[in-house]
Design an enzyme around this catalytic site. Sequence first.
Site, mmCIF file in Angstrom:
data_model
loop_
_atom_site.group_PDB
_atom_site.id
_atom_site.type_symbol
_atom_site.label_atom_id
_atom_site.label_comp_id
_atom_site.label_asym_id
_atom_site.label_seq_id
_atom_site.Cartn_x
_atom_site.Cartn_y
_atom_site.Cartn_z
ATOM 1 N N SER A 143 0.856 -1.184 0.000
ATOM 2 C CA SER A 143 0.000 0.000 0.000
ATOM 3 C C SER A 143 0.890 1.232 0.000
ATOM 4 O O SER A 143 2.019 1.192 0.513
ATOM 5 C CB SER A 143 -0.894 0.012 1.246
ATOM 6 O OG SER A 143 -1.524 1.273 1.420
ATOM 7 N N TYR A 156 -1.448 -1.039 10.412
ATOM 8 C CA TYR A 156 -1.580 -1.371 8.991
ATOM 9 C C TYR A 156 -0.445 -0.760 8.187
ATOM 10 O O TYR A 156 0.197 -1.441 7.372
ATOM 11 C CB TYR A 156 -2.928 -0.868 8.473
ATOM 12 C CG TYR A 156 -3.151 -1.142 7.002
ATOM 13 C CD1 TYR A 156 -3.496 -2.412 6.554
ATOM 14 C CD2 TYR A 156 -3.018 -0.123 6.052
ATOM 15 C CE1 TYR A 156 -3.698 -2.673 5.206
ATOM 16 C CE2 TYR A 156 -3.221 -0.366 4.708
ATOM 17 C CZ TYR A 156 -3.559 -1.646 4.286
ATOM 18 O OH TYR A 156 -3.748 -1.893 2.945
#
Length: 266
Positions: A143, A156
Site C-alpha cells: 500500500s 496497517y
Amino acid sequence: MGLTMSYSKTALISGASSGIGAVYAERLAARGFNLVLVARRADRLSTLAEKLQQAGSTSVRTIAADLTNEADIGRIENVLRNEAIDLLVNNAGMGPNASTAVMSDADAAATLALNVNALVRLTRAALPSMRTRKTGAIVNVGSVLAFHALPSTSLYSATKAFVLTFSRGVQQEVKDDGIVVQALLPAGTITEFYGTAGLSIDDFDPRVFMTAEQLVDAALAGLDRGEEVTMPSVHDQHLWDDFDAARQKLFGGTQNGAPAERYLVA
C-alpha cells in the site's frame, strides 16, 4: 524480465474470493494461466471458479484456507513447495480501522499474522522451486501507506512498510535467479476492504479512488515491464525515483562511526 517471458502458467492467488484478488484471477485466466485460488470463503471461491471455467478452458482449483491459522497456512506452503507455481500473488491482507490503544488484541494479532507472517511464509515456500527452475514471479500487495501513517492506520501502515522493505530485500537475493519480485503499492481502491466502514460505491470519488480492475491492469503492465515497485496511481515516476535515491543517500550517510556533531555536548 517480466510476466511475458516463458511460463508454464500456474498462478496461486491468496485473498482471491473478492476485490483485487478476484480481478487478478480473471485477468490471469484471460492470459491462459491455470489458477490455484486461496481464501477463507469457500462459497465465493466456488462461484468465482465456476465463472472462470465457464469463460474458458482455464483449470481452476480452490482451497478454502484462513492464512492466520497454522494448519491452513501449512497446507498452502505445501502446495508452493511441491508444485510448479510460476506466479504467487500475495494479496491476502487486512487493516482494522482503529488506533493502537483501541484496536482489539485479536485484530492486532490477525493483522500481523496475515499481512506479515503469511506473506513471508508463502514467499519463502515459493522461492526454492522457482530458483531451481530459474523462473517465476512473486507479487506482494502492499500500500502507499507504507510511506505514511494516519491516526487509525499505525499498525496497517507498519505492516505495509514491512511488505515494501521485505520485497526490496528479496529482489536483491534473487536478481540472478530469473525471478521477478514486484512490490505493488495501491492507493485508494474500490473494494470490500472499505465495507467495514459502512461505505458504498457511491461514496468513492473517482478522482481519488480507482477500481480494482484499473489497479490490476496497471499492476500487470508493471509486472510485464519487470518493475520492482509499481504504484499505479502515481503519474510522476520521478517522485518514486527521487524518493528511492534519497533513501539510498540517507542510508549511505549513516555509516560514519561517530555521533553527528549536533549530538555532541559542548
